[in-house]
Design a protein around this motif. Structure first.
Motif, PDB file in Angstrom:
ATOM      1  N   GLU A  59       0.833  -1.208   0.000  1.00 35.41           N
ATOM      2  CA  GLU A  59       0.000   0.000   0.000  1.00 35.41           C
ATOM      3  C   GLU A  59       0.867   1.256   0.000  1.00 35.41           C
ATOM      4  N   ARG A  60       1.966   1.220   0.721  1.00 31.19           N
ATOM      5  CA  ARG A  60       2.883   2.370   0.754  1.00 31.19           C
ATOM      6  C   ARG A  60       3.498   2.594  -0.620  1.00 31.19           C
ATOM      7  N   ILE A  61       3.814   1.512  -1.333  1.00 36.12           N
ATOM      8  CA  ILE A  61       4.344   1.639  -2.693  1.00 36.12           C
ATOM      9  C   ILE A  61       3.294   2.300  -3.589  1.00 36.12           C
ATOM     10  N   ARG A  62       2.053   1.874  -3.456  1.00 37.59           N
ATOM     11  CA  ARG A  62       0.968   2.487  -4.231  1.00 37.59           C
ATOM     12  C   ARG A  62       0.832   3.973  -3.897  1.00 37.59           C
ATOM     13  N   ALA A  63       0.944   4.296  -2.616  1.00 37.01           N
ATOM     14  CA  ALA A  63       0.838   5.698  -2.193  1.00 37.01           C
ATOM     15  C   ALA A  63       1.974   6.528  -2.789  1.00 37.01           C
ATOM     16  N   ARG A  64       3.169   5.993  -2.780  1.00 29.04           N
ATOM     17  CA  ARG A  64       4.308   6.710  -3.379  1.00 29.04           C
ATOM     18  C   ARG A  64       4.048   6.960  -4.860  1.00 29.04           C
ATOM     19  N   ARG A  65       3.563   5.948  -5.550  1.00 20.64           N
ATOM     20  CA  ARG A  65       3.265   6.091  -6.979  1.00 20.64           C
ATOM     21  C   ARG A  65       2.188   7.160  -7.188  1.00 20.64           C
ATOM     22  N   ALA A  66       1.153   7.141  -6.370  1.00 20.25           N
ATOM     23  CA  ALA A  66       0.068   8.121  -6.482  1.00 20.25           C
ATOM     24  C   ALA A  66       0.556   9.544  -6.194  1.00 20.25           C
ATOM     25  N   GLU A  67       1.527   9.684  -5.314  1.00 20.01           N
ATOM     26  CA  GLU A  67       2.106  10.995  -4.975  1.00 20.01           C
ATOM     27  C   GLU A  67       3.081  11.480  -6.038  1.00 20.01           C
ATOM     28  N   GLY A  68       3.369  10.628  -7.017  1.00 16.67           N
ATOM     29  CA  GLY A  68       4.307  11.011  -8.070  1.00 16.67           C
ATOM     30  C   GLY A  68       5.747  10.657  -7.770  1.00 16.67           C
ATOM     31  N   ASP A  69       5.987   9.954  -6.663  1.00 23.24           N
ATOM     32  CA  ASP A  69       7.343   9.544  -6.292  1.00 23.24           C
ATOM     33  C   ASP A  69       7.650   8.194  -6.936  1.00 23.24           C
ATOM     34  N   LEU A  70       7.838   8.213  -8.264  1.00 28.85           N
ATOM     35  CA  LEU A  70       8.059   6.963  -8.989  1.00 28.85           C
ATOM     36  C   LEU A  70       9.392   6.307  -8.624  1.00 28.85           C
ATOM     37  N   ASP A  71      10.434   7.111  -8.415  1.00 30.50           N
ATOM     38  CA  ASP A  71      11.732   6.538  -8.033  1.00 30.50           C
ATOM     39  C   ASP A  71      11.624   5.836  -6.681  1.00 30.50           C
ATOM     40  N   GLY A  72      10.952   6.471  -5.740  1.00 36.18           N
ATOM     41  CA  GLY A  72      10.765   5.862  -4.424  1.00 36.18           C
ATOM     42  C   GLY A  72       9.915   4.616  -4.491  1.00 36.18           C
ATOM     43  N   ALA A  73       8.857   4.653  -5.310  1.00 40.57           N
ATOM     44  CA  ALA A  73       7.990   3.483  -5.471  1.00 40.57           C
ATOM     45  C   ALA A  73       8.767   2.331  -6.094  1.00 40.57           C
TER      46      ALA A  73
ATOM     47  N   ILE B  73       3.704 -10.378  -7.160  1.00 43.42           N
ATOM     48  CA  ILE B  73       3.611  -8.913  -7.265  1.00 43.42           C
ATOM     49  C   ILE B  73       2.234  -8.576  -7.844  1.00 43.42           C
ATOM     50  N   PRO B  74       1.492  -7.698  -7.166  1.00 43.57           N
ATOM     51  CA  PRO B  74       0.173  -7.320  -7.686  1.00 43.57           C
ATOM     52  C   PRO B  74       0.280  -6.747  -9.094  1.00 43.57           C
ATOM     53  N   ARG B  75      -0.715  -7.048  -9.896  1.00 43.73           N
ATOM     54  CA  ARG B  75      -0.718  -6.652 -11.309  1.00 43.73           C
ATOM     55  C   ARG B  75      -0.521  -5.144 -11.485  1.00 43.73           C
ATOM     56  N   ASP B  76      -1.143  -4.345 -10.629  1.00 44.97           N
ATOM     57  CA  ASP B  76      -1.050  -2.888 -10.799  1.00 44.97           C
ATOM     58  C   ASP B  76       0.346  -2.340 -10.493  1.00 44.97           C
ATOM     59  N   LEU B  77       1.162  -3.098  -9.764  1.00 48.67           N
ATOM     60  CA  LEU B  77       2.515  -2.629  -9.430  1.00 48.67           C
ATOM     61  C   LEU B  77       3.587  -3.167 -10.373  1.00 48.67           C
ATOM     62  N   ARG B  78       3.253  -4.163 -11.154  1.00 47.39           N
ATOM     63  CA  ARG B  78       4.255  -4.778 -12.049  1.00 47.39           C
ATOM     64  C   ARG B  78       4.916  -3.798 -13.002  1.00 47.39           C
ATOM     65  N   PRO B  79       4.207  -2.804 -13.555  1.00 45.62           N
ATOM     66  CA  PRO B  79       4.893  -1.865 -14.457  1.00 45.62           C
ATOM     67  C   PRO B  79       6.053  -1.107 -13.808  1.00 45.62           C
ATOM     68  N   LEU B  80       6.053  -0.979 -12.500  1.00 44.95           N
ATOM     69  CA  LEU B  80       7.162  -0.293 -11.818  1.00 44.95           C
ATOM     70  C   LEU B  80       8.462  -1.075 -11.930  1.00 44.95           C
ATOM     71  N   LEU B  81       8.368  -2.383 -12.120  1.00 45.68           N
ATOM     72  CA  LEU B  81       9.585  -3.203 -12.213  1.00 45.68           C
ATOM     73  C   LEU B  81      10.235  -3.128 -13.589  1.00 45.68           C
ATOM     74  N   GLY B  82       9.509  -2.679 -14.568  1.00 48.27           N
ATOM     75  CA  GLY B  82      10.106  -2.552 -15.904  1.00 48.27           C
ATOM     76  C   GLY B  82      10.027  -3.842 -16.685  1.00 48.27           C
TER      77      GLY B  82
END
Length: 94
Positions: free
Chosen positions: A54-68, A84-93
């Motif tokens: 959830e914290r990773i999602r919050a970071r992404r929502a706040e625009g902190d992509l590097d932190g997420a 890894i949840p489907r919605d977070l997989r794009p962060l891994l590249g």
């Protein structure tokens, strides 16, 4: 033939003298702060798994992509068996 006496040992509380170049090198090496995203990922790692995601999602929502991304990469290292949840997989590249 003259023998020289060994220099007297400095008292334990005497300041240690170091050359200026050596001091600069020590300062350069010692003052290397951790990257903010890495520090954030360390803080996130203390959370239970679900809260961490959830914290990773919050970071992404706040625009902190590097932190997420950093936090999610740390999550994967910590829990390699976790799905890894489907919605977070794009962060891994990949």
């Amino acid at each position: 033939m003259r023998l020289r006496a060994a220099p007297a040992a400095a008292p334990a509380d005497a300041p240690v003298r170091t050359s200026a170049p050596a001091l600069r090198e020590q300062a350069r090496v010692a003052v290397v702060p951790a990257a903010p995203a890495a520090v954030d990922a360390d803080a996130d790692a203390r959370l239970p798994r679900r809260q961490w995601l959830e914290r990773i999602r919050a970071r992404r929502a706040e625009g902190d992509l590097d932190g997420a991304r950093a936090s999610l990469e740390r999550f994967v290292q910590t829990y390699p068996e976790a799905r890894i949840p489907r919605d977070l997989r794009p962060l891994l590249g990949n």
